[in-house]
Design a protein around this motif. Structure first.
Motif, PDB file in Angstrom:
ATOM      1  N   ILE A 180      19.022  -2.184  83.481  1.00  0.00           N
ATOM      2  CA  ILE A 180      20.271  -2.924  83.640  1.00  0.00           C
ATOM      3  C   ILE A 180      19.909  -4.084  84.551  1.00  0.00           C
ATOM      4  N   ILE A 181      19.983  -5.292  83.993  1.00  0.00           N
ATOM      5  CA  ILE A 181      19.444  -6.489  84.643  1.00  0.00           C
ATOM      6  C   ILE A 181      20.572  -7.427  85.054  1.00  0.00           C
ATOM      7  N   ASP A 182      20.550  -7.860  86.296  1.00  0.00           N
ATOM      8  CA  ASP A 182      21.549  -8.789  86.833  1.00  0.00           C
ATOM      9  C   ASP A 182      21.405 -10.145  86.136  1.00  0.00           C
ATOM     10  N   TYR A 183      22.497 -10.676  85.638  1.00  0.00           N
ATOM     11  CA  TYR A 183      22.433 -11.965  84.929  1.00  0.00           C
ATOM     12  C   TYR A 183      22.210 -13.146  85.867  1.00  0.00           C
ATOM     13  N   LYS A 184      22.588 -13.007  87.147  1.00  0.00           N
ATOM     14  CA  LYS A 184      22.406 -14.104  88.100  1.00  0.00           C
ATOM     15  C   LYS A 184      20.970 -14.204  88.588  1.00  0.00           C
ATOM     16  N   ASP A 185      20.317 -13.045  88.695  1.00  0.00           N
ATOM     17  CA  ASP A 185      18.951 -12.992  89.210  1.00  0.00           C
ATOM     18  C   ASP A 185      18.227 -11.847  88.500  1.00  0.00           C
ATOM     19  N   ASP A 186      17.428 -12.187  87.498  1.00  0.00           N
ATOM     20  CA  ASP A 186      16.816 -11.136  86.681  1.00  0.00           C
ATOM     21  C   ASP A 186      15.674 -10.402  87.372  1.00  0.00           C
ATOM     22  N   THR A 187      15.432 -10.709  88.654  1.00  0.00           N
ATOM     23  CA  THR A 187      14.492  -9.896  89.418  1.00  0.00           C
ATOM     24  C   THR A 187      15.206  -8.691  90.039  1.00  0.00           C
ATOM     25  N   LYS A 188      16.530  -8.664  89.929  1.00  0.00           N
ATOM     26  CA  LYS A 188      17.323  -7.528  90.410  1.00  0.00           C
ATOM     27  C   LYS A 188      17.710  -6.683  89.201  1.00  0.00           C
ATOM     28  N   PHE A 189      17.246  -5.444  89.190  1.00  0.00           N
ATOM     29  CA  PHE A 189      17.542  -4.580  88.049  1.00  0.00           C
ATOM     30  C   PHE A 189      17.464  -3.116  88.444  1.00  0.00           C
ATOM     31  N   THR A 190      18.073  -2.286  87.611  1.00  0.00           N
ATOM     32  CA  THR A 190      17.985  -0.833  87.732  1.00  0.00           C
ATOM     33  C   THR A 190      17.157  -0.341  86.557  1.00  0.00           C
ATOM     34  N   LYS A 191      16.238   0.584  86.830  1.00  0.00           N
ATOM     35  CA  LYS A 191      15.334   1.099  85.804  1.00  0.00           C
ATOM     36  C   LYS A 191      15.631   2.581  85.600  1.00  0.00           C
ATOM     37  N   ILE A 192      15.927   2.959  84.360  1.00  0.00           N
ATOM     38  CA  ILE A 192      16.205   4.346  84.010  1.00  0.00           C
ATOM     39  C   ILE A 192      15.137   4.809  83.030  1.00  0.00           C
ATOM     40  N   MET A 193      14.352   5.783  83.445  1.00  0.00           N
ATOM     41  CA  MET A 193      13.216   6.230  82.650  1.00  0.00           C
ATOM     42  C   MET A 193      13.611   7.335  81.678  1.00  0.00           C
ATOM     43  N   GLY A 194      13.073   7.270  80.462  1.00  0.00           N
ATOM     44  CA  GLY A 194      13.163   8.363  79.509  1.00  0.00           C
ATOM     45  C   GLY A 194      14.445   8.442  78.705  1.00  0.00           C
ATOM     46  N   TYR A 195      14.478   9.439  77.845  1.00  0.00           N
ATOM     47  CA  TYR A 195      15.621   9.709  76.975  1.00  0.00           C
ATOM     48  C   TYR A 195      16.761  10.303  77.792  1.00  0.00           C
ATOM     49  N   LYS A 196      17.968   9.876  77.507  1.00  0.00           N
ATOM     50  CA  LYS A 196      19.184  10.438  78.101  1.00  0.00           C
ATOM     51  C   LYS A 196      20.109  10.834  76.961  1.00  0.00           C
ATOM     52  N   ASN A 197      20.756  11.998  77.085  1.00  0.00           N
ATOM     53  CA  ASN A 197      21.715  12.413  76.054  1.00  0.00           C
ATOM     54  C   ASN A 197      22.994  11.579  76.181  1.00  0.00           C
ATOM     55  N   LYS A 198      23.927  11.774  75.263  1.00  0.00           N
ATOM     56  CA  LYS A 198      25.153  10.954  75.235  1.00  0.00           C
ATOM     57  C   LYS A 198      25.912  11.008  76.556  1.00  0.00           C
ATOM     58  N   LYS A 199      26.092  12.203  77.078  1.00  0.00           N
ATOM     59  CA  LYS A 199      26.857  12.368  78.319  1.00  0.00           C
ATOM     60  C   LYS A 199      26.177  11.637  79.482  1.00  0.00           C
ATOM     61  N   ASP A 200      24.887  11.852  79.650  1.00  0.00           N
ATOM     62  CA  ASP A 200      24.155  11.213  80.748  1.00  0.00           C
ATOM     63  C   ASP A 200      24.092   9.693  80.582  1.00  0.00           C
ATOM     64  N   PHE A 201      23.890   9.240  79.364  1.00  0.00           N
ATOM     65  CA  PHE A 201      23.808   7.804  79.109  1.00  0.00           C
ATOM     66  C   PHE A 201      25.154   7.136  79.377  1.00  0.00           C
ATOM     67  N   THR A 202      26.234   7.779  78.943  1.00  0.00           N
ATOM     68  CA  THR A 202      27.574   7.229  79.189  1.00  0.00           C
ATOM     69  C   THR A 202      27.838   7.131  80.680  1.00  0.00           C
ATOM     70  N   HIS A 203      27.482   8.145  81.426  1.00  0.00           N
ATOM     71  CA  HIS A 203      27.660   8.130  82.872  1.00  0.00           C
ATOM     72  C   HIS A 203      26.814   7.009  83.512  1.00  0.00           C
ATOM     73  N   MET A 204      25.602   6.846  83.020  1.00  0.00           N
ATOM     74  CA  MET A 204      24.670   5.872  83.542  1.00  0.00           C
ATOM     75  C   MET A 204      25.172   4.430  83.377  1.00  0.00           C
ATOM     76  N   ILE A 205      25.821   4.124  82.263  1.00  0.00           N
ATOM     77  CA  ILE A 205      26.217   2.737  82.004  1.00  0.00           C
ATOM     78  C   ILE A 205      27.567   2.358  82.613  1.00  0.00           C
ATOM     79  N   LYS A 206      28.252   3.315  83.228  1.00  0.00           N
ATOM     80  CA  LYS A 206      29.551   2.998  83.849  1.00  0.00           C
ATOM     81  C   LYS A 206      29.387   2.623  85.293  1.00  0.00           C
TER      82      LYS A 206
END
Length: 131
Positions: free
Chosen positions: A105-131
């Motif tokens: 998840i990359i900041d549009y103002k400064d693309d050196t600021k980002f969150t990195k999520i490694m590996g496969y996530k199921n629907k529940k975990d992925f939904t939680h992650m993107i909120k």
């Protein structure tokens, strides 16, 4: 032996196309620079999913998580979605990773600021992650 090599080559080629087909069907960008320009214009962060040709977990993430209507709608509402093949994309070195799939998840103002999520996530975990 020659037939085996041909089969492996064709299988790899079909995997290479699959992320592009996915991107087209679900409205994902496939070029980092284009996604960054769009993100700045729309003032939204980028959700970048990095995959490879040979990764079964990448296909599983695409089909069982990202392709779900509610998740896809949420992603498009909040982010500029981007899917790239690590083996083909020209990405800044800060996004180099030995593991796939990986979601950024990359900041549009400064693309050196980002969150990195490694590996496969199921629907529940992925939904939680993107909120």
């Amino acid at each position: 032996m020659k037939n085996i090599l041909i089969i492996v080559f064709l299988a790899t080629l079909s995997f290479a196309q699959s992320y592009k087909d996915f991107a087209k069907e679900y409205g994902y960008e496939t070029d980092y620079k284009a996604a960054l320009i769009k993100a700045k214009k729309e003032q939204k962060p980028i959700l970048m999913v990095q995959v490879t040709n040979y990764c079964p977990w990448c296909r599983k993430l695409e089909k069982k998580v990202l392709a779900k209507e509610k998740i896809n709608t949420d992603i498009h509402k909040r982010y500029i979605p981007l899917i790239v093949n690590r083996e083909e994309a020209k990405l800044p070195k800060r996004f180099a990773t030995p593991i796939v799939p990986v979601t950024y998840i990359i900041d549009y103002k400064d693309d050196t600021k980002f969150t990195k999520i490694m590996g496969y996530k199921n629907k529940k975990d992925f939904t939680h992650m993107i909120k």
